[in-house]
Design a protein around this motif. Structure first.
Motif, PDB file in Angstrom:
ATOM      1  N   VAL A 144      63.179  -3.975  75.097  1.00 45.83           N
ATOM      2  CA  VAL A 144      63.908  -3.387  76.219  1.00 45.83           C
ATOM      3  C   VAL A 144      64.619  -2.113  75.764  1.00 45.83           C
ATOM      4  CG1 VAL A 144      65.763  -3.731  77.896  1.00 45.83           C
ATOM      5  CG2 VAL A 144      64.204  -5.617  77.367  1.00 45.83           C
ATOM      6  N   THR A 173      62.239   0.634  75.445  1.00 43.45           N
ATOM      7  CA  THR A 173      61.842   1.086  76.786  1.00 43.45           C
ATOM      8  C   THR A 173      62.828   2.105  77.337  1.00 43.45           C
ATOM      9  OG1 THR A 173      60.838  -1.089  77.218  1.00 43.45           O
ATOM     10  CG2 THR A 173      61.249   0.317  79.118  1.00 43.45           C
ATOM     11  N   GLU A 232      57.322  -1.772  79.133  1.00 41.87           N
ATOM     12  CA  GLU A 232      57.801  -2.780  80.084  1.00 41.87           C
ATOM     13  C   GLU A 232      56.832  -3.947  80.158  1.00 41.87           C
ATOM     14  OE1 GLU A 232      58.340  -5.102  83.560  1.00 41.87           O
ATOM     15  OE2 GLU A 232      56.613  -3.760  83.256  1.00 41.87           O
ATOM     16  N   ALA A 286      64.565  -3.546  81.773  1.00 47.58           N
ATOM     17  CA  ALA A 286      63.289  -2.844  81.514  1.00 47.58           C
ATOM     18  C   ALA A 286      62.559  -2.559  82.818  1.00 47.58           C
ATOM     19  CB  ALA A 286      62.414  -3.674  80.584  1.00 47.58           C
TER      20      ALA A 286
END
Length: 224
Positions: A23, A26, A56, A94
């Protein structure tokens, strides 16, 4: 699956940290995409936005693997339900980053007033700051567990949570400023450009909202 089970045996938060790492990657990639967009470097922006989408998907796969591996037989310091709810909220960070990346990909702002581009970048950097702090928060929660819920480690966790909440409040104020300015400039913007900017702002605001939701879930886990 066995890898996740071993991690859960060490701490209920070790797998969540692994998911949080993706995450984090991302949102960091989204920040690079936003900076490229701000500079008008659309070729790099497109590549980075596509990478956000890929990351993601990786986060989604890890989320599903963790869910499948989290046995109700495992003895943990927090409940299985709390871990799953938190995982869902962390994954939403995300998702929100991916939504922003999609909006970056679908349009070109053209002669967009620099002040609007500056506001979008400011919103993005601050909102992504909140998302980055989610990673710090889940790492710190692991330390809270390992310390046996020591007051010192709990205090450090609350500092991170309060910082996330503060950033989210700043984003709300920036979002209001941006919306007001878009409507003030309505005679200079076509409806498509206005919609484009407002939707990028909405998705950026959603990143900090989801970060705050994640922080609130950590607060609840500490208070049970």
């Amino acid at each position: 699956m066995q890898v996740w089970t071993k991690l859960f045996a060490k701490s209920p938060f070790k797998p969540l940290i692994k998911h949080a790492e993706v995450v984090l990657e991302t949102v960091e990639t989204l920040e690079e995409a936003l900076r490229a967009w701000h500079e008008g470097n659309y070729e790099d922006m497109e590549k980075l936005a596509v990478e956000v989408d890929r990351l993601e998907d990786v986060a989604d796969r890890i989320k599903e693997e963790i869910r499948d591996s989290l046995s109700s037989r495992l003895m943990m310091a927090v409940s299985r339900g709390d871990v799953l709810v938190y995982l869902h909220m962390q994954d939403k960070v995300a998702d929100a980053a991916e939504d922003t990346a999609k909006w970056l990909l679908v349009g070109r702002p053209g002669e967009l007033p620099p002040e609007l581009k500056d506001l979008i970048l400011e919103m993005g950097v601050k909102s992504i700051r909140a998302a980055k702090l989610v990673y710090d928060a889940i790492v710190q929660m692991d330390r809270v567990i390992e310390s046996g819920f020591s007051e010192e480690e709990i205090g450090k966790e609350y500092e991170i949570i309060h910082e996330i909440e503060g950033v989210e409040k700043e984003i709300d104020e920036l979002d209001t400023r941006l919306m007001r300015r878009v409507f003030e400039l309505a005679n200079r913007l076509d409806w498509g450009t206005g919609l484009y900017i407002l939707n990028i702002a909405r998705t950026l605001s959603n990143i900090s909202d989801k970060a705050k939701d994640s922080a609130e879930r950590i607060r609840l886990m500490m208070n049970r």
